[in-house]
Enzyme design. Structure first.
Site, PDB file in Angstrom:
ATOM      1  N   ASP A  29      -5.182  -0.542   3.805  1.00 55.54           N
ATOM      2  CA  ASP A  29      -4.531   0.769   3.894  1.00 55.54           C
ATOM      3  C   ASP A  29      -4.221   1.055   5.367  1.00 55.54           C
ATOM      4  O   ASP A  29      -5.058   0.877   6.241  1.00 55.54           O
ATOM      5  CB  ASP A  29      -5.450   1.850   3.320  1.00 55.54           C
ATOM      6  CG  ASP A  29      -4.716   3.156   3.073  1.00 55.54           C
ATOM      7  OD1 ASP A  29      -4.677   3.602   1.917  1.00 55.54           O
ATOM      8  OD2 ASP A  29      -4.186   3.746   4.049  1.00 55.54           O
ATOM      9  N   ILE A  30      -3.006   1.504   5.643  1.00 54.59           N
ATOM     10  CA  ILE A  30      -2.561   1.707   7.027  1.00 54.59           C
ATOM     11  C   ILE A  30      -3.213   2.936   7.668  1.00 54.59           C
ATOM     12  O   ILE A  30      -3.247   3.052   8.897  1.00 54.59           O
ATOM     13  CB  ILE A  30      -1.005   1.818   7.082  1.00 54.59           C
ATOM     14  CG1 ILE A  30      -0.489   1.418   8.457  1.00 54.59           C
ATOM     15  CG2 ILE A  30      -0.508   3.180   6.662  1.00 54.59           C
ATOM     16  CD1 ILE A  30      -0.688  -0.028   8.804  1.00 54.59           C
ATOM     17  N   HIS A  93      -1.969   1.842  -7.719  1.00 59.56           N
ATOM     18  CA  HIS A  93      -2.841   1.154  -6.771  1.00 59.56           C
ATOM     19  C   HIS A  93      -4.266   1.663  -6.882  1.00 59.56           C
ATOM     20  O   HIS A  93      -4.509   2.806  -7.259  1.00 59.56           O
ATOM     21  CB  HIS A  93      -2.339   1.313  -5.324  1.00 59.56           C
ATOM     22  CG  HIS A  93      -2.117   2.734  -4.900  1.00 59.56           C
ATOM     23  ND1 HIS A  93      -0.983   3.446  -5.243  1.00 59.56           N
ATOM     24  CD2 HIS A  93      -2.883   3.578  -4.175  1.00 59.56           C
ATOM     25  CE1 HIS A  93      -1.054   4.657  -4.730  1.00 59.56           C
ATOM     26  NE2 HIS A  93      -2.205   4.769  -4.090  1.00 59.56           N
ATOM     27  N   HIS A  95      -7.739   2.121  -4.605  1.00 59.81           N
ATOM     28  CA  HIS A  95      -8.337   2.155  -3.270  1.00 59.81           C
ATOM     29  C   HIS A  95      -9.741   1.556  -3.352  1.00 59.81           C
ATOM     30  O   HIS A  95     -10.552   2.008  -4.170  1.00 59.81           O
ATOM     31  CB  HIS A  95      -8.507   3.602  -2.777  1.00 59.81           C
ATOM     32  CG  HIS A  95      -7.243   4.361  -2.526  1.00 59.81           C
ATOM     33  ND1 HIS A  95      -6.710   4.511  -1.273  1.00 59.81           N
ATOM     34  CD2 HIS A  95      -6.419   5.049  -3.360  1.00 59.81           C
ATOM     35  CE1 HIS A  95      -5.611   5.262  -1.337  1.00 59.81           C
ATOM     36  NE2 HIS A  95      -5.415   5.602  -2.601  1.00 59.81           N
TER      37      HIS A  95
END
Ligand code: 5GP
Length: 129
Positions: A29-30, A93, A95
């Site tokens: 994750d950015i 998605h 996490h």
């Protein structure tokens, strides 16, 4: 229009890749909650995770489990948490978040990493797969 994650799959947008199969991709994750925060996605673009057909959903869960086991080995933490939100990116998605406190699960306190740190942690997680 293609989702930002579809653009990552195609290589149009770069990512710090952790794992890839024919059907799934894992990358950092950015804007991570914690170092090692990883996203697992199906390559087929479906917005809501529970709209995935059953085989694709279970495939994503199995892929996420393998990646989570590697994250836990790679990153010092009490455990790896799994969260599904999807309010920002309309491409299903999961996490995977290394957790030490409840704060790490809250998507409020973010961790800043530079490119070298992202590259190093992605390579370290990948080394446990
Ligand atoms: P959600 O849709 O589950 O609310 O959040 C989407 C997540 O994707 C956020 O944690 C956000 O930081 C991450 N994200 C959004 N755009 C990008 C991107 O271009 N690259 C990466 N690696 N992560 C992204």
């Amino acid at each position: 229009m293609a989702s930002i994650f579809t653009k990552i799959i195609s290589g149009e947008i770069p990512c710090y890749k952790v794992a890839e199969t024919e059907d799934y991709l894992a990358f950092l994750d950015i804007n991570p909650n914690a170092k090692g925060h990883t996203l697992c996605i199906p390559k087929a673009e479906v917005d809501k995770i529970f709209d995935l057909e059953e085989v694709a959903f279970h495939g994503l869960m199995a892929f996420s489990r393998q990646v989570a086991i590697a994250v836990e080995k790679a990153v010092p933490c009490k455990r790896v948490g799994m969260t599904v939100i999807g309010l920002e990116v309309p491409h299903a998605h999961v996490h995977l978040i290394p957790l030490n406190t409840m704060e790490d699960a809250r998507f409020i306190n973010k961790t800043k990493l530079d490119r070298e740190e992202f590259e190093a942690i992605a390579a370290r997680i990948a080394s446990f797969l």
